[in-house]
Design a protein around this motif. Sequence first.
Motif, PDB file in Angstrom:
ATOM      1  N   LEU A 288       6.337  30.566  20.166  1.00  0.00           N
ATOM      2  CA  LEU A 288       6.912  29.567  19.268  1.00  0.00           C
ATOM      3  C   LEU A 288       8.334  29.210  19.681  1.00  0.00           C
ATOM      4  O   LEU A 288       8.733  28.044  19.620  1.00  0.00           O
ATOM      5  CB  LEU A 288       6.886  30.086  17.829  1.00  0.00           C
ATOM      6  CG  LEU A 288       7.394  29.122  16.751  1.00  0.00           C
ATOM      7  CD1 LEU A 288       6.521  27.870  16.702  1.00  0.00           C
ATOM      8  CD2 LEU A 288       7.429  29.799  15.390  1.00  0.00           C
ATOM      9  N   ASP A 361       6.562  22.556  10.592  1.00  0.00           N
ATOM     10  CA  ASP A 361       5.753  23.771  10.722  1.00  0.00           C
ATOM     11  C   ASP A 361       6.616  24.936  11.219  1.00  0.00           C
ATOM     12  O   ASP A 361       6.505  26.070  10.731  1.00  0.00           O
ATOM     13  CB  ASP A 361       4.598  23.515  11.688  1.00  0.00           C
ATOM     14  CG  ASP A 361       3.711  24.749  11.845  1.00  0.00           C
ATOM     15  OD1 ASP A 361       3.133  25.197  10.836  1.00  0.00           O
ATOM     16  OD2 ASP A 361       3.612  25.257  12.982  1.00  0.00           O
ATOM     17  N   TYR A 362       7.501  24.641  12.171  1.00  0.00           N
ATOM     18  CA  TYR A 362       8.399  25.669  12.706  1.00  0.00           C
ATOM     19  C   TYR A 362       9.343  26.180  11.612  1.00  0.00           C
ATOM     20  O   TYR A 362       9.645  27.378  11.530  1.00  0.00           O
ATOM     21  CB  TYR A 362       9.179  25.081  13.882  1.00  0.00           C
ATOM     22  CG  TYR A 362      10.228  25.994  14.480  1.00  0.00           C
ATOM     23  CD1 TYR A 362       9.921  27.280  14.907  1.00  0.00           C
ATOM     24  CD2 TYR A 362      11.545  25.554  14.630  1.00  0.00           C
ATOM     25  CE1 TYR A 362      10.892  28.108  15.453  1.00  0.00           C
ATOM     26  CE2 TYR A 362      12.522  26.370  15.186  1.00  0.00           C
ATOM     27  CZ  TYR A 362      12.186  27.649  15.594  1.00  0.00           C
ATOM     28  OH  TYR A 362      13.143  28.461  16.127  1.00  0.00           O
ATOM     29  N   TYR A 363       9.803  25.262  10.758  1.00  0.00           N
ATOM     30  CA  TYR A 363      10.712  25.641   9.676  1.00  0.00           C
ATOM     31  C   TYR A 363      10.026  26.589   8.689  1.00  0.00           C
ATOM     32  O   TYR A 363      10.631  27.551   8.201  1.00  0.00           O
ATOM     33  CB  TYR A 363      11.214  24.389   8.964  1.00  0.00           C
ATOM     34  CG  TYR A 363      12.231  24.649   7.873  1.00  0.00           C
ATOM     35  CD1 TYR A 363      13.277  25.550   8.075  1.00  0.00           C
ATOM     36  CD2 TYR A 363      12.156  24.002   6.647  1.00  0.00           C
ATOM     37  CE1 TYR A 363      14.216  25.788   7.087  1.00  0.00           C
ATOM     38  CE2 TYR A 363      13.084  24.231   5.647  1.00  0.00           C
ATOM     39  CZ  TYR A 363      14.121  25.127   5.877  1.00  0.00           C
ATOM     40  OH  TYR A 363      15.047  25.373   4.892  1.00  0.00           O
ATOM     41  N   ARG A 364       8.753  26.320   8.393  1.00  0.00           N
ATOM     42  CA  ARG A 364       8.008  27.206   7.490  1.00  0.00           C
ATOM     43  C   ARG A 364       7.905  28.620   8.080  1.00  0.00           C
ATOM     44  O   ARG A 364       8.089  29.621   7.367  1.00  0.00           O
ATOM     45  CB  ARG A 364       6.611  26.636   7.225  1.00  0.00           C
ATOM     46  CG  ARG A 364       6.592  25.458   6.261  1.00  0.00           C
ATOM     47  CD  ARG A 364       5.179  25.128   5.820  1.00  0.00           C
ATOM     48  NE  ARG A 364       4.418  24.558   6.929  1.00  0.00           N
ATOM     49  CZ  ARG A 364       4.328  23.260   7.191  1.00  0.00           C
ATOM     50  NH1 ARG A 364       4.968  22.379   6.412  1.00  0.00           N
ATOM     51  NH2 ARG A 364       3.608  22.823   8.191  1.00  0.00           N
ATOM     52  N   GLN A 365       7.651  28.699   9.380  1.00  0.00           N
ATOM     53  CA  GLN A 365       7.563  30.017  10.026  1.00  0.00           C
ATOM     54  C   GLN A 365       8.937  30.665  10.106  1.00  0.00           C
ATOM     55  O   GLN A 365       9.053  31.893  10.035  1.00  0.00           O
ATOM     56  CB  GLN A 365       6.935  29.870  11.414  1.00  0.00           C
ATOM     57  CG  GLN A 365       5.510  29.320  11.364  1.00  0.00           C
ATOM     58  CD  GLN A 365       4.827  29.345  12.714  1.00  0.00           C
ATOM     59  OE1 GLN A 365       4.765  30.387  13.374  1.00  0.00           O
ATOM     60  NE2 GLN A 365       4.309  28.200  13.138  1.00  0.00           N
ATOM     61  N   TRP A 366       9.968  29.849  10.290  1.00  0.00           N
ATOM     62  CA  TRP A 366      11.348  30.373  10.318  1.00  0.00           C
ATOM     63  C   TRP A 366      11.690  31.011   8.969  1.00  0.00           C
ATOM     64  O   TRP A 366      12.259  32.109   8.909  1.00  0.00           O
ATOM     65  CB  TRP A 366      12.292  29.224  10.635  1.00  0.00           C
ATOM     66  CG  TRP A 366      13.747  29.582  10.718  1.00  0.00           C
ATOM     67  CD1 TRP A 366      14.441  29.962  11.813  1.00  0.00           C
ATOM     68  CD2 TRP A 366      14.696  29.588   9.631  1.00  0.00           C
ATOM     69  NE1 TRP A 366      15.759  30.203  11.508  1.00  0.00           N
ATOM     70  CE2 TRP A 366      15.942  29.981  10.160  1.00  0.00           C
ATOM     71  CE3 TRP A 366      14.603  29.301   8.270  1.00  0.00           C
ATOM     72  CZ2 TRP A 366      17.078  30.090   9.387  1.00  0.00           C
ATOM     73  CZ3 TRP A 366      15.738  29.411   7.489  1.00  0.00           C
ATOM     74  CH2 TRP A 366      16.962  29.797   8.050  1.00  0.00           C
ATOM     75  N   LYS A 367      11.346  30.343   7.872  1.00  0.00           N
ATOM     76  CA  LYS A 367      11.621  30.877   6.534  1.00  0.00           C
ATOM     77  C   LYS A 367      10.804  32.141   6.273  1.00  0.00           C
ATOM     78  O   LYS A 367      11.298  33.082   5.626  1.00  0.00           O
ATOM     79  CB  LYS A 367      11.315  29.816   5.474  1.00  0.00           C
ATOM     80  CG  LYS A 367      12.322  28.683   5.438  1.00  0.00           C
ATOM     81  CD  LYS A 367      12.189  27.833   4.188  1.00  0.00           C
ATOM     82  CE  LYS A 367      10.886  27.084   4.165  1.00  0.00           C
ATOM     83  NZ  LYS A 367      10.803  26.161   2.995  1.00  0.00           N
ATOM     84  N   ALA A 368       9.574  32.163   6.797  1.00  0.00           N
ATOM     85  CA  ALA A 368       8.751  33.356   6.625  1.00  0.00           C
ATOM     86  C   ALA A 368       9.376  34.552   7.346  1.00  0.00           C
ATOM     87  O   ALA A 368       9.401  35.674   6.825  1.00  0.00           O
ATOM     88  CB  ALA A 368       7.347  33.099   7.150  1.00  0.00           C
ATOM     89  N   GLN A 369       9.900  34.315   8.564  1.00  0.00           N
ATOM     90  CA  GLN A 369      10.560  35.378   9.312  1.00  0.00           C
ATOM     91  C   GLN A 369      11.811  35.865   8.587  1.00  0.00           C
ATOM     92  O   GLN A 369      12.078  37.076   8.527  1.00  0.00           O
ATOM     93  CB  GLN A 369      10.927  34.872  10.719  1.00  0.00           C
ATOM     94  CG  GLN A 369      11.728  35.848  11.568  1.00  0.00           C
ATOM     95  CD  GLN A 369      10.953  37.099  11.918  1.00  0.00           C
ATOM     96  OE1 GLN A 369       9.720  37.098  11.893  1.00  0.00           O
ATOM     97  NE2 GLN A 369      11.659  38.174  12.227  1.00  0.00           N
ATOM     98  N   ASP A 405      14.877  36.947  16.255  1.00  0.00           N
ATOM     99  CA  ASP A 405      14.185  37.445  15.062  1.00  0.00           C
ATOM    100  C   ASP A 405      15.130  37.882  13.953  1.00  0.00           C
ATOM    101  O   ASP A 405      14.727  38.026  12.800  1.00  0.00           O
ATOM    102  CB  ASP A 405      13.270  38.623  15.442  1.00  0.00           C
ATOM    103  CG  ASP A 405      12.097  38.174  16.282  1.00  0.00           C
ATOM    104  OD1 ASP A 405      11.770  36.964  16.239  1.00  0.00           O
ATOM    105  OD2 ASP A 405      11.515  39.007  16.997  1.00  0.00           O
TER     106      ASP A 405
END
Length: 493
Positions: A288, A361-369, A405
Amino acid sequence: MASVKLIEPKKKPKYFQLTAIVMVNGKSERRYGRFDFDPTELKTARQRLAAANAAAVEFEREQQAKIDREMAGGNKTFEQVALEYIDSNRSLLEPSARLKGDAEQHRNKANTTRNKDSYLNKIKCYPQFAQKPIGTITKKDCDQVLHLLEKGCTRVYQRATLKPGAKVYKTMSCPKIAEFCTIGEETVEKSFRGESVSLDSAQQIAKSLGQEVETLFDVETDERPVTQKTMREYVLFIRAVINYANENYNVDAKPPQIRACGKKGKSVDCLHKDEVERLQQTLKECSLLERAIILSLLNTGVRRRELAGLTWQDVNFKECTIHISKSLLVFQNFGYQLTVTKENNVRDVDVAPEFMAFLEDYYRQWKAQKKVMGAAWQKSLDRKSAKYASSLLALRGNDFVICNDHGFPINPDSYGSLVRRVGKKAGIEGLHPHMFRHTFVSILLSNPNIGIATVAAEAGHAQPSTTLAIYTQVYDRRREEIRKQMSQELYSE
């Protein structure tokens, strides 16, 4: 001889006008000054006149001394004035100057001052110009020294390629050889794959194996003439020194209109349509982070330090734009520092809706991380980042788009290796981060409905002329289309 004259305005206090006669190049000139007096201290006309005459004499002495200093500067050689000019820009070398934006404000990159030293060293090889008084330099002198520089500054490259059968001398592994050299393991591996390396790298590899470089490598010498871009830098340097003399020594020498000679530089390297397609297919199998970096560079045309400083607050999902207002630099003694963009050029870049969908989509995964990391977010540092721990911790609170991360920004200097690695997977050799910027601008220029000024604004160029100067091959194709269009409209039956 200095003289005075009493001036009596109707609604303002009286004063004496001072007139000084000074000598400039053997000719007398008048210089004017002013002497204001306090009537409560100088009560009589005689006292006032005496004080004014004394002030006039001192004014004349100061003016003549100033002119003498200026005239002495006109007799300084080009080399002496150039050294003073370089020293006046020396502060731009300091990282602190770049952090404050001073270097950008003066339209002078920090490393440009280093280049000026090398320009002067080359010019000093021609004492007939370097030792000539700055006030007597003419256009003919400048043309002559540029002609000599063009001939004398031919770049010589020596490349070495491993000889057939020379691998029998390889008694150690590539990592082991690299330990005895200042070059990296990748360069050692490259040489034993049969790819060309610099002569210095070849010498280090041969020495580590206890062999002569001629035993292992074939050495080729490649001479390349000076490019127009380099010669233009010499022209700008000479003009800048003459302007410096005018401003500081009143030399009154007009900087000559010097034509930059030299070989035409190579065109910018852009990705072709088939290469972009291969790259996008390869990205489907990449991480990603790799996709985020490469797609961001390709879709926005930003410089890598601008991408490194990008935060989520700069992304406008609704308007499909990205706000570029800062850069992230890494200095040896200062660590990670947020500073201004090049030329302080703040802009909004319009991007494709498909790329914005990827960012969402990347932002959603960024917030999840960020949620997974919890309290460790922007607090835990890995071993690589520990060197600049204090500067990284000072950046906490910034939601960087490109981050590790733990939420800390990634060094923009590391983007190059990541891009090359993905480029090799896609079968594209020599891929580098700035190539995406070239591709971005070339795509915009290829559309005749998008004006040059708009392209320059999107790319963050200070002037549209910069865009045309760099991307001449694209502009030349557009000129050909203009000629065809005019011929078709006006002369076709």
